[in-house]
Motif scaffolding. Structure first.
Motif, PDB file in Angstrom:
ATOM      1  N   PRO A  69      31.931   8.981   0.851  1.00 40.27           N
ATOM      2  CA  PRO A  69      32.216  10.329   0.172  1.00 40.27           C
ATOM      3  C   PRO A  69      30.875  10.778  -0.653  1.00 40.27           C
ATOM      4  N   ASP A  70      30.707  11.965  -0.793  1.00 37.44           N
ATOM      5  CA  ASP A  70      29.643  12.518  -1.635  1.00 37.44           C
ATOM      6  C   ASP A  70      30.080  12.427  -3.201  1.00 37.44           C
ATOM      7  N   MET A  71      29.376  12.432  -3.877  1.00 41.90           N
ATOM      8  CA  MET A  71      29.498  12.647  -5.432  1.00 41.90           C
ATOM      9  C   MET A  71      30.343  13.801  -5.758  1.00 41.90           C
ATOM     10  N   PRO A  72      31.301  13.652  -6.640  1.00 29.14           N
ATOM     11  CA  PRO A  72      31.712  12.771  -7.687  1.00 29.14           C
ATOM     12  C   PRO A  72      32.893  11.766  -6.915  1.00 29.14           C
ATOM     13  N   GLU A 121      24.503  -4.077   2.577  1.00 33.10           N
ATOM     14  CA  GLU A 121      24.720  -4.063   1.036  1.00 33.10           C
ATOM     15  C   GLU A 121      25.940  -2.789   0.710  1.00 33.10           C
ATOM     16  N   ALA A 122      26.070  -1.870   1.641  1.00 34.67           N
ATOM     17  CA  ALA A 122      27.071  -0.703   1.242  1.00 34.67           C
ATOM     18  C   ALA A 122      28.301  -1.150   1.594  1.00 34.67           C
ATOM     19  N   PHE A 123      28.458  -1.679   2.843  1.00 34.00           N
ATOM     20  CA  PHE A 123      29.823  -2.131   3.191  1.00 34.00           C
ATOM     21  C   PHE A 123      30.329  -3.402   2.377  1.00 34.00           C
ATOM     22  N   GLN A 124      29.206  -4.165   1.961  1.00 31.28           N
ATOM     23  CA  GLN A 124      29.943  -5.463   0.846  1.00 31.28           C
ATOM     24  C   GLN A 124      30.095  -4.780  -0.467  1.00 31.28           C
TER      25      GLN A 124
ATOM     26  N   ARG B  68      19.957  13.360  -6.446  1.00 29.22           N
ATOM     27  CA  ARG B  68      21.186  12.413  -5.930  1.00 29.22           C
ATOM     28  C   ARG B  68      20.379  11.392  -5.103  1.00 29.22           C
ATOM     29  N   ILE B  69      20.661  10.174  -5.233  1.00 30.95           N
ATOM     30  CA  ILE B  69      20.236   9.332  -4.062  1.00 30.95           C
ATOM     31  C   ILE B  69      21.159   9.018  -2.937  1.00 30.95           C
ATOM     32  N   GLU B  70      20.840   8.379  -1.908  1.00 26.92           N
ATOM     33  CA  GLU B  70      21.592   8.474  -0.742  1.00 26.92           C
ATOM     34  C   GLU B  70      22.969   7.642  -1.050  1.00 26.92           C
ATOM     35  N   ARG B  71      23.867   8.158  -0.236  1.00 23.28           N
ATOM     36  CA  ARG B  71      25.244   7.699  -0.640  1.00 23.28           C
ATOM     37  C   ARG B  71      25.415   6.105  -0.362  1.00 23.28           C
ATOM     38  N   MET B  72      24.896   5.771   0.630  1.00 16.14           N
ATOM     39  CA  MET B  72      25.035   4.257   0.817  1.00 16.14           C
ATOM     40  C   MET B  72      24.285   3.529  -0.302  1.00 16.14           C
TER      41      MET B  72
END
Lengths: 367, 352
Positions: A69-72, A121-124, B68-72
């Motif tokens: 998801p995007d922020m926020p 890294e993102a999944f973890q 913003r930085i990349e979402r990941m």
């Protein structure tokens, strides 16, 4: 169970159909399933929510970077749902070493700006539980969860028996239809079309529905991305109709306008033994699936009866045989549908997720 | 403690110079600081890192863009740092009600834009600091100077470059034009014959950004190159952050302007301090009280509003007097705004 699906849904691509099936199956079984985010006017049947209280399990369904998801919203979901109630379903094999097969890949920085380590890294960061839609994940710390499944209520024409199905199998606009975009599938589609050619006059014309079948897109040429090739001369010679993509809710109907519907998995997914939405969805259509898949994969997912639907070396001979003995093939289809109902229903998928939620998904458990 | 900064980093703008000071001084206190991202070849002294998990705290530094930085990558940061380990540095007063100054400069173009900012920063959580001298308007925010004075960067007259300009303004044309056109240019017209070269060094004095409206409101970049030409005002290219003090030192006088909304909110900026490192006479487009609040009593004499032409000529004619004033200000800055203090403050907040 209150289940939150965290993913980007688009009516034209990826797993939107499967997401609808989860929502419907959840309703039937008394689960509360919603997609995280603001309502999408193009998908009125999907319940969206930003309410995080009481979520038993947040399932991050990951294919592309935009599925985060995007922020926020990203911060809210990661801060609002404890890690042990989150899991990742890695539908595109990102959580692996970098793989190159033919022109296919699971990571390519020039394509989406992300290297393999970023996916890992993102999944973890989301969870310790990472699941992939294969019976045999490559990594020992990845669990198997096929995610996509079978909804018997979605079969377009549920025949009583093979004879009835065979009798009704006619009056089709196309001999074969493939619905899916030209993304890492051209070589297999080309092989199918070349094998199909000798039988074309008897079977009927082919329809390809999806993006970029008519011409290689300029962006792919500019970026040097292969695997989105096409051959307009071949398509013209074989009289192939190439159409743009269709919405997820038009796929089954379009496939049903053809006698045959090939099931083709991109090289990466074949290598990883991944199932996709189309693995199951094609069997909803009023069409004979042609399983362009490895036999061991077919037996493992669809059951032994489905091996009848795997063509041999000659696709034309296979099609001709199906034309002459349709009941044999329809019997295989009906048996396969029955197998899918017994082994791959969304009710079973939800039971697996429920077990994960009960066991603390984020602790690294696998079904 | 290892601190990761998430910020838009450019060599020729923004907070890069301030951050370089934190990087330089942090090891003295047993800490380290790096910016999230890949190294930039032309600023090799800046430390960058993408090894998010090796850091202990994260500081988001926001200017006027909701960077913003990349979402990941964002997901990794959010998972690594719990809310209490995230600090937000709001340098452009965005975590405020909509503030519009004289129908011109503003922090938010609309309530909707403000709501987007507030939602974003609230979601990030942690503590929000504003780089203001005034009590923040929002009770959830704390004031923190953040910017500081580094006397080691002071340009000694003996090492100073030759003076090429009489008057220089170093800074980009971002919400500056109205003040420049209303207060500075008429004064320049009045005294032009008595003054040597005048320069405005920075971006967008000749033309707005080539990327068009996506860069920001058209009004923010307004300029009048023809008027500059008539006054024989030069507009050399922008310089990288590490050349700012040297560049300022090529002029006898440097004028400091500040965009109106930040002046209204009493925000400090890097320029407040950089200009006193240069071998020059800083003259300030701040009213005397405001100047005193930052620079001490001596600062009052460097205030320009209401007396631009007279003060410019006076400074050119009595440089020794003004140099003494500048020395007083520098002593005040060393006592109250040294980067050592700033670094201690920041790490104390992060330690809490």
């Amino acid at each position: 169970m209150k289940l939150l699906l965290v993913t980007w849904v688009d009516p034209w691509v990826r797993s939107v159909s499967t997401v609808h099936k989860y929502v419907a199956a959840g309703r039937r079984q008394g689960h509360d399933i919603a997609i995280y985010g603001e309502p999408n006017a193009h998908l009125p049947a999907l319940p969206f929510t930003t309410e995080l209280d009481g979520v038993d399990l947040a399932v991050f369904v990951m294919q592309v970077a935009a599925d985060f998801p995007d922020m926020p919203y990203l911060a809210r979901v990661l801060d609002g749902i404890p890690r042990q109630r989150r899991l990742v379903i890695d539908l595109w094999g990102r959580f692996n070493d970098t793989i190159r097969l033919e022109h296919d890949f699971n990571h390519l920085q020039k394509m989406d700006g992300h290297a393999g380590w970023e996916w890992e890294e993102a999944f973890q960061a989301v969870s310790d539980t990472i699941l992939q839609p294969t019976l045999a994940p490559l990594r020992p710390n990845v669990g198997s969860f096929l995610f996509h499944g079978w909804d018997p209520g979605s079969v377009a024409k549920p025949y009583r028996d093979a004879r009835q199905a065979a009798a009704a199998w006619g009056g089709k606009a196309y001999g074969a239809a493939y619905v899916g975009s030209n993304w890492q599938r051209w070589e297999q589609v080309r092989r199918f079309l070349e094998g199909y050619a000798p039988a074309r006059e008897r079977v009927g014309p082919v329809c390809l529905a999806g993006w970029d079948w008519s011409a290689r897109p300029p962006w792919a040429a500019a970026m040097g991305i292969m695997g989105i090739d096409t051959d307009p001369t071949l398509l013209a010679r074989l009289g192939v109709e190439a159409h743009d993509g269709v919405r997820f809710d038009e796929v089954v109907g379009l496939l049903g306008r053809a006698r045959f519907a090939p099931v083709i998995h991109r090289p990466l997914f074949r290598h990883l033994g991944f199932v996709t939405n189309r693995t199951f969805e094609t069997f909803y259509a009023d069409s004979l699936p042609v399983l362009m898949l490895p036999r061991d994969f077919v037996a493992a997912i669809y059951g032994e009866a489905a091996l009848t639907l795997v063509p041999g070396d000659s696709i034309a001979a296979y099609l001709d045989d199906a034309l002459s003995r349709p009941a044999v093939y329809w019997d295989a289809v009906l048996q396969t549908r029955s197998h899918l109902e017994r082994h791959h229903s969304y009710a079973q998928r939800l039971q697996q997720l429920e077990a994960l939620a009960a066991g603390g998904a984020g602790a690294g458990g696998a079904p | 403690m290892k601190v990761l900064l998430v910020m838009k980093h450019r060599g020729d703008a923004g907070n890069t110079h301030a951050v370089a000071n934190y990087m330089r001084l942090a090891p003295r206190f047993g800490h380290s600081v790096a910016i999230f991202g890949a190294p930039i070849w032309y600023v090799p002294e800046l430390q960058f890192s993408t090894d998010i998990r090796s850091f202990d705290r994260v500081v988001y530094i926001y200017e006027s863009e909701l960077y913003r930085i990349e979402r990941m990558n964002e997901a990794v940061i959010l998972a690594k740092f719990p809310r209490q380990h995230r600090l937000i540095m709001d340098t452009d007063g965005m975590y405020n009600p909509v503030v519009v100054v004289d129908g011109y400069d503003f922090n938010h173009a609309s309530e909707a834009e403000r709501a987007r900012w507030i939602a974003h920063l609230d979601a990030l959580g942690g503590r929000i600091m504003q780089t203001t001298m005034a009590p923040p308007l929002d009770p959830r925010v704390q004031a923190m100077a953040f910017y500081g004075y580094n006397p080691a960067l002071q340009m000694p007259p003996s090492a100073s470059p030759a003076k090429q300009f009489d008057i220089l303004h170093v800074g980009h044309n971002w919400w500056r034009w109205r003040e420049v056109a209303r207060d500075l240019l008429p004064a320049f017209e009045e005294i032009r014959a008595e003054v040597g070269r005048i320069g405005f060094i920075g971006l967008w004095w000749d033309a707005p950004p080539p990327e068009g409206p996506t860069a920001g409101p058209e009004e923010a970049f307004r300029s009048d190159p023809e008027r500059f030409r008539r006054l024989n005002i030069e507009t050399p290219r922008a310089v990288l952050y590490h050349d700012v003090i040297h560049t300022m030192s090529t002029a006898r006088i440097n004028i400091m302007t500040q965009r109106p909304v930040l002046r209204r909110l009493k925000h400090l900026t890097l320029k407040y301090f950089e200009i006193f490192c240069a071998d020059t006479i800083p003259l300030l487009m701040l009213d005397a009280d405001h100047a005193e609040a930052v620079y001490g009593p001596a600062g009052r004499e460097l205030s320009l509003p209401g007396a631009v032409a007279r003060k410019l000529l006076d400074a050119l004619r009595r440089p020794d007097h003004y140099r003494a004033v500048v020395e007083d200000v520098r002593r005040h800055l060393v006592a109250n705004f040294s980067y050592d203090r700033r670094v201690e403050e920041l790490f104390a907040v992060l330690q809490d």
